[in-house]
Scaffold this active site. Structure first.
Site, PDB file in Angstrom:
ATOM      1  N   GLU A  56       8.159 -82.697  22.577  1.00 24.46           N
ATOM      2  CA  GLU A  56       9.459 -83.366  22.448  1.00 24.46           C
ATOM      3  C   GLU A  56       9.285 -84.709  21.735  1.00 24.46           C
ATOM      4  O   GLU A  56      10.056 -85.066  20.848  1.00 24.46           O
ATOM      5  CB  GLU A  56      10.079 -83.636  23.831  1.00 24.46           C
ATOM      6  CG  GLU A  56      10.305 -82.404  24.701  1.00 24.46           C
ATOM      7  CD  GLU A  56       9.097 -82.026  25.539  1.00 24.46           C
ATOM      8  OE1 GLU A  56       7.959 -82.141  25.062  1.00 24.46           O
ATOM      9  OE2 GLU A  56       9.299 -81.585  26.686  1.00 24.46           O
ATOM     10  N   ALA A 166     -33.754 -62.781  41.476  1.00 23.34           N
ATOM     11  CA  ALA A 166     -35.028 -63.466  41.225  1.00 23.34           C
ATOM     12  C   ALA A 166     -36.147 -62.630  41.847  1.00 23.34           C
ATOM     13  O   ALA A 166     -35.906 -61.756  42.690  1.00 23.34           O
ATOM     14  CB  ALA A 166     -35.009 -64.867  41.844  1.00 23.34           C
ATOM     15  N   LEU A 208     -28.110 -76.126  31.123  1.00 23.36           N
ATOM     16  CA  LEU A 208     -26.658 -75.900  31.245  1.00 23.36           C
ATOM     17  C   LEU A 208     -25.887 -76.322  29.994  1.00 23.36           C
ATOM     18  O   LEU A 208     -24.756 -76.792  30.082  1.00 23.36           O
ATOM     19  CB  LEU A 208     -26.072 -76.579  32.499  1.00 23.36           C
ATOM     20  CG  LEU A 208     -26.575 -76.050  33.841  1.00 23.36           C
ATOM     21  CD1 LEU A 208     -25.782 -76.671  34.979  1.00 23.36           C
ATOM     22  CD2 LEU A 208     -26.487 -74.529  33.926  1.00 23.36           C
ATOM     23  N   PRO A 274     -27.510 -67.697  44.156  1.00 24.57           N
ATOM     24  CA  PRO A 274     -26.904 -66.783  45.115  1.00 24.57           C
ATOM     25  C   PRO A 274     -26.144 -67.491  46.244  1.00 24.57           C
ATOM     26  O   PRO A 274     -25.070 -67.027  46.656  1.00 24.57           O
ATOM     27  CB  PRO A 274     -28.107 -66.019  45.668  1.00 24.57           C
ATOM     28  CG  PRO A 274     -29.133 -66.088  44.569  1.00 24.57           C
ATOM     29  CD  PRO A 274     -28.934 -67.409  43.904  1.00 24.57           C
TER      30      PRO A 274
END
Ligand SMILES: NC(=O)c1ccc[n+]([C@@H]2O[C@H](COP(=O)([O-])OP(=O)(O)OC[C@H]3O[C@@H](n4cnc5c(N)ncnc54)[C@H](OP(=O)(O)O)[C@@H]3O)[C@@H](O)[C@H]2O)c1
Length: 356
Positions: A56, A166, A208, A274
């Site tokens: 807007e 694992a 990561l 896990p």
């Protein structure tokens, strides 16, 4: 005079220009068309992403002072009512002197909604316009997230065919092959944050980061998040991540997700291990489960998940498989929580002949 046909065409145009905004991220894709009292388009605007003008305000910025007086604003989403990084759109429309506002979808956000009421209180009719279904479709992910009020969570793990994450000594790099791992990097880049527990940080020292390219551009880097009380070591690879590390206790996942939501994080990729993955599933926060299955057998105690609070079989977490892919020699399965099923009839206590 704004006829239903003119209104419909303006909303169609607003929806069209809304798609120019970026997909994903914390902000919705919104388009706005400002019509003169005789139905001509005066200005158009769309939202270009977090921190930039809302649709807007973008549309109004193309008009001279006073030019929007008596105009009709047609917007794909209810004008916001909240002063974030940019001012509230409802106030901008009031200040510009528009005569009426039509929007395709009400804003479900707890802090941003009620813009229509603000306009009505200022004497400006603000009402639902046409093409709600189309607008809901365009905003599907954003609306789902806004209604939840917490980030969407994908829980991912890589497992052997026998469900191990694992080997007995804790080593897990690598169970899957290069194609599956490249796919994980792509998935990382499509989320706002990647999360792991301290157990994984200490066992694997993960970076990561999202490594690789998509359409010739480097993958975007989600924010790394570590859950747990133990310290992330000063020399951990995570300390060299290009984005600032967020640490959360994990004691109250709902509160932690709310903190991430308030930081503008709309999607979290939980990469284990896990214990953390199981906590997210047990708490009902796993909106999507992504499993990479390698054709290998590991055996032993290191299961992909730990306790899910399933004491009896009727408590199992039923899922629907939504996607299956082969990635090199591995399989990728996507699943989502299944809608509740009608109760099975009470199982018979009589053994079935031939059953074992
Ligand atoms: N195959 C795979 O996909 C995969 C992925 C990741 C890891 N792994 C393997 O998994 C093993 C590590 O397993 P893990 O279960 O110890 O790792 P984890 O789930 O990453 O870490 C568990 C720790 O996270 C912290 N935590 C914080 N909030 C929690 C919550 N709500 N629920 C559970 N934990 C929470 C606790 O530590 P504090 O005491 O610090 O609070 C807890 O001990 C390693 O062998 C690693 O290689 C495999």
């Amino acid at each position: 005079m704004i006829t239903p046909d003119i209104l419909d065409a303006a909303m169609a145009r607003a929806l069209d220009i809304a798609t120019r905004g970026p997909e994903g991220g914390p902000n919705p894709r919104v388009g706005c068309v400002i019509l003169s009292p005789d139905g001509h388009t005066l200005a158009e605007g769309w939202h270009r992403g977090a921190g930039t003008a809302h649709a807007e305000v973008d549309a109004l910025s193309h008009l001279a002072p006073g030019e929007a007086r008596g105009a009709t604003a047609v917007v794909t989403l209810e004008p916001c009512n909240h002063t974030g990084r940019t001012g509230p759109c409802a106030q901008a429309l009031i200040a510009a002197g528009v005569a009426e506002v039509y929007f395709a979808v009400p804003d479900p956000g707890a802090v941003s909604s009620h813009g229509a009421q603000t306009l009505i209180d200022a004497g400006i009719p603000a009402q639902l316009g046409p093409r709600r279904e189309e607008a809901e479709e365009l905003l599907a992910d954003w609306l789902r997230e806004a209604r939840r009020g917490r980030p969407t969570v994908t829980v991912k793990w890589a497992t052997s065919l026998d469900g191990r994450a694992a080997a007995a000594d804790g080593t897990s790099q690598w169970i899957t092959g290069p194609d599956a791992r490249a796919d994980v990097h792509l998935e990382r880049s499509r989320h706002d944050a990647i999360a792991v527990g301290t157990g994984t940080v200490l066992a694997d020292d993960p970076a990561l980061t999202a490594r690789g390219e998509e359409n010739g551009a480097p993958l975007s880097q989600p924010v790394p998040v570590v859950f747990g009380h133990r310290e992330v070591p000063a020399d951990a690879a995570l300390r060299r991540h290009p984005r600032e590390l967020i640490t959360l206790s994990g004691d109250d996942l709902a509160a932690d997700l709310e903190k991430l939501w308030k930081l503008g994080i709309r999607s979290v990729f939980v990469e284990g291990g896990p214990s953390l993955a199981s906590s997210f599933i047990r708490a009902g926060f796993a909106d999507r489960i992504l499993v990479y299955i390698a054709p290998t057998l590991i055996g032993g105690p290191k299961l992909a998940l730990t306790d899910l609070g399933v004491g009896t079989i009727t408590d199992q977490h039923r899922l629907s498989i939504t996607d299956v892919r082969h990635l090199g020699s591995d399989l990728r399965l996507t699943a989502e929580p299944a809608p509740p099923q009608p109760q099975d009839p009470t199982p018979s206590t009589q053994p079935t002949p031939g059953a074992n």
